[in-house]
Write a protein that holds these residues in place. Structure first.
Motif, mmCIF file in Angstrom:
data_model
loop_
_atom_site.group_PDB
_atom_site.id
_atom_site.type_symbol
_atom_site.label_atom_id
_atom_site.label_comp_id
_atom_site.label_asym_id
_atom_site.label_seq_id
_atom_site.Cartn_x
_atom_site.Cartn_y
_atom_site.Cartn_z
ATOM 1 N N GLU A 186 1.076 -1.535 0.249
ATOM 2 C CA GLU A 186 -0.003 0.158 0.081
ATOM 3 C C GLU A 186 0.794 1.351 0.332
ATOM 4 N N PRO A 187 1.992 1.323 -0.988
ATOM 5 C CA PRO A 187 2.603 2.450 -0.617
ATOM 6 C C PRO A 187 2.093 4.192 -0.998
ATOM 7 N N THR A 188 0.523 4.103 -1.766
ATOM 8 C CA THR A 188 0.105 5.039 -2.138
ATOM 9 C C THR A 188 -0.826 5.556 -1.301
ATOM 10 N N SER A 189 -1.714 4.976 -0.289
ATOM 11 C CA SER A 189 -2.511 4.028 0.491
ATOM 12 C C SER A 189 -3.196 6.142 1.318
ATOM 13 N N SER A 190 -1.468 6.659 1.608
ATOM 14 C CA SER A 190 -1.980 7.652 2.174
ATOM 15 C C SER A 190 -1.456 9.600 1.883
ATOM 16 N N SER A 191 -1.529 9.075 0.575
ATOM 17 C CA SER A 191 -0.769 10.292 -0.684
ATOM 18 C C SER A 191 -2.024 10.670 -1.603
ATOM 19 N N ASP A 192 -1.239 12.533 -1.736
ATOM 20 C CA ASP A 192 -2.245 12.618 -2.510
ATOM 21 C C ASP A 192 -1.720 12.194 -4.081
ATOM 22 N N LEU A 193 -3.137 12.848 -4.746
ATOM 23 C CA LEU A 193 -3.007 12.403 -6.107
ATOM 24 C C LEU A 193 -1.283 12.289 -7.493
ATOM 25 N N GLN A 194 -1.632 13.764 -6.437
ATOM 26 C CA GLN A 194 0.010 14.265 -7.605
ATOM 27 C C GLN A 194 0.805 13.449 -6.316
ATOM 28 N N VAL A 195 1.423 12.716 -5.600
ATOM 29 C CA VAL A 195 2.223 12.257 -5.043
ATOM 30 C C VAL A 195 2.587 10.742 -5.617
ATOM 31 N N GLN A 196 0.833 9.944 -5.413
ATOM 32 C CA GLN A 196 1.150 8.958 -5.369
ATOM 33 C C GLN A 196 1.421 8.567 -7.453
ATOM 34 N N HIS A 197 0.619 9.668 -8.370
ATOM 35 C CA HIS A 197 1.331 9.523 -10.115
ATOM 36 C C HIS A 197 2.797 9.638 -9.675
ATOM 37 N N GLU A 198 3.266 10.384 -8.929
ATOM 38 C CA GLU A 198 5.069 10.715 -9.349
ATOM 39 C C GLU A 198 5.916 9.397 -8.355
ATOM 40 N N LEU A 199 5.004 8.870 -7.660
ATOM 41 C CA LEU A 199 5.251 7.531 -7.280
ATOM 42 C C LEU A 199 6.016 5.839 -8.274
ATOM 43 N N LEU A 200 4.240 6.511 -8.691
ATOM 44 C CA LEU A 200 4.247 5.118 -9.426
ATOM 45 C C LEU A 200 5.617 5.244 -10.677
ATOM 46 N N HIS A 201 5.023 6.430 -11.556
ATOM 47 C CA HIS A 201 6.582 6.480 -12.723
ATOM 48 C C HIS A 201 7.558 5.705 -12.077
ATOM 49 N N LEU A 202 8.452 6.625 -10.955
ATOM 50 C CA LEU A 202 9.266 6.336 -10.175
ATOM 51 C C LEU A 202 9.287 4.555 -10.527
ATOM 52 N N LEU A 203 7.839 4.008 -10.028
ATOM 53 C CA LEU A 203 8.235 2.834 -10.091
ATOM 54 C C LEU A 203 8.271 2.490 -11.385
ATOM 55 N N ALA A 204 7.933 2.484 -12.198
ATOM 56 C CA ALA A 204 8.180 2.141 -13.661
ATOM 57 C C ALA A 204 9.096 2.438 -14.568
ATOM 58 N N ASP A 205 9.918 3.432 -14.569
ATOM 59 C CA ASP A 205 11.263 3.979 -14.092
ATOM 60 C C ASP A 205 12.531 3.053 -13.462
ATOM 61 N N LEU A 206 12.283 3.064 -12.880
ATOM 62 C CA LEU A 206 12.804 1.051 -11.990
ATOM 63 C C LEU A 206 12.938 0.153 -12.890
ATOM 64 N N ASN A 207 11.374 -0.110 -12.785
ATOM 65 C CA ASN A 207 10.341 -1.248 -13.391
ATOM 66 C C ASN A 207 11.228 -1.394 -15.085
ATOM 67 N N GLN A 208 11.423 0.305 -15.688
ATOM 68 C CA GLN A 208 12.500 -0.157 -17.322
ATOM 69 C C GLN A 208 13.624 -0.365 -16.619
ATOM 70 N N GLN A 209 14.922 -0.373 -15.817
ATOM 71 C CA GLN A 209 15.694 -0.970 -15.472
ATOM 72 C C GLN A 209 15.827 -2.164 -15.082
ATOM 73 N N GLY A 210 14.822 -2.800 -14.827
ATOM 74 C CA GLY A 210 15.080 -4.407 -14.608
ATOM 75 C C GLY A 210 14.591 -4.756 -13.276
ATOM 76 N N LEU A 211 14.217 -3.809 -12.604
ATOM 77 C CA LEU A 211 13.857 -4.430 -11.102
ATOM 78 C C LEU A 211 12.415 -5.174 -11.408
ATOM 79 N N THR A 212 11.984 -5.939 -10.942
ATOM 80 C CA THR A 212 10.294 -6.469 -10.341
ATOM 81 C C THR A 212 10.064 -5.920 -9.829
ATOM 82 N N ILE A 213 8.664 -5.669 -9.085
ATOM 83 C CA ILE A 213 8.102 -5.508 -8.342
ATOM 84 C C ILE A 213 6.900 -5.795 -8.049
ATOM 85 N N LEU A 214 6.211 -5.973 -7.138
ATOM 86 C CA LEU A 214 5.058 -5.939 -6.670
ATOM 87 C C LEU A 214 4.414 -5.282 -5.744
ATOM 88 N N LEU A 215 3.478 -4.657 -6.164
ATOM 89 C CA LEU A 215 2.395 -3.371 -5.360
ATOM 90 C C LEU A 215 1.802 -3.935 -4.825
#
Length: 278
Positions: A166-195
């Protein structure tokens, strides 16, 4: 055929003689970015804790890179970001010190941080975009900064897979989008992610794979295929309205009256496309 990086086989878990889920089978492949969605209390956190070796399953097996893990054993290269509600934000540590805690999991002779630990912590804070708050107490940071710090802590051990509860449970929409974009970037670098999350619209927008879960696996696949009113009602126990326009999805709870209200309030560009609620 590609071998799963992480595989859950016939897993059953529970507390105090009460099962949380039974006979769960789930495979995560290298480089996958997946969302585990379901209501609160559905067993998402329990599944993650079982994978991490924090609780002992009642039955079943967990495999990592083709090898079976002993019950209560964590995969050798896994990072974890816990729910913000489980963290003591008043504990007197800085952001940099929180990240260095991820290094202490390794076998070491000295109880204090080395120069290499500090360098690694600062590099990770820079990687997640919060290097400027390295010396600030963790309790003084914003919610988005706290999440990034704990993500850096999960990454400092150079994991192959990261689990986020639940990484976005207490975040506003902007923070949620920023974090999910960051996770997508890390995934593009090869990281496997389950949230895990109950924020369906963020998952529909940002994640290529979704697992619907409620005391067991309901279904899984791409959001466009999985997010249907029938599947969502099976997962959340409530009626959902689903609007589609090409590869865009908008989900809300409610019935016909809510659909009419949404049609009055949604942007014309979305309503021009084909919508469906079945």
């Amino acid at each position: 055929m590609e071998q799963p990086l992480l595989e859950v086989k016939n897993l059953t878990c529970g507390y105090q003689n009460k099962p949380v889920f039974t006979q769960v089978n789930l495979s995560l492949y290298r480089g996958q970015l997946s969302g585990l969605v379901g209501p609160s209390g559905s067993g998402k956190s329990t599944l993650m804790k079982a994978i991490l070796g924090l609780i002992h399953p009642w039955a079943g097996e967990i495999w990592f890179r083709g090898k079976r893990l002993q019950p209560g054993t964590s995969p050798p290269r896994v990072g974890y970001v816990p729910q913000v509600e489980t963290v003591d934000w008043n504990f007197p540590v800085t952001a940099e010190e929180v990240v260095m805690m991820g290094r202490y999991q390794k076998q070491r002779m000295l109880p204090w941080a080395s120069r290499g630990d500090r360098t690694a912590a600062r590099e990770l804070l820079n990687r997640v975009g919060v290097a400027h708050i390295a010396r600030q107490p963790i309790g003084e940071l914003s919610g988005g900064q706290q999440q990034r710090v704990f993500l850096a802590r999960a990454l400092v051990g150079e994991p192959e897979i990261v689990l986020l509860d639940e990484p976005t449970s207490s975040s506003d929409l902007q923070v949620q989008h920023e974090l999910l974009h960051l996770l997508a970037d890390l995934n593009q670098q090869g990281l496997t992610i389950l949230l895990s999350t109950h924020d369906l619209n963020s998952v529909a927008t940002h994640l290529p794979w979704v697992v619907c879960f409620n005391h067991g696996l309901i279904c899984q696949g791409q959001p466009l295929d999985i997010f249907t009113p029938a599947n969502l009602e099976r997962t959340f126990g409530a009626q959902m309205v689903v609007f589609h326009q090409e590869d865009r999805i908008l989900i809300a709870s409610g019935g016909t009256s809510l659909r009419h209200q949404m049609q009055r309030n949604l942007p014309p560009s979305l309503l021009q496309g084909k919508s469906k609620s079945a």
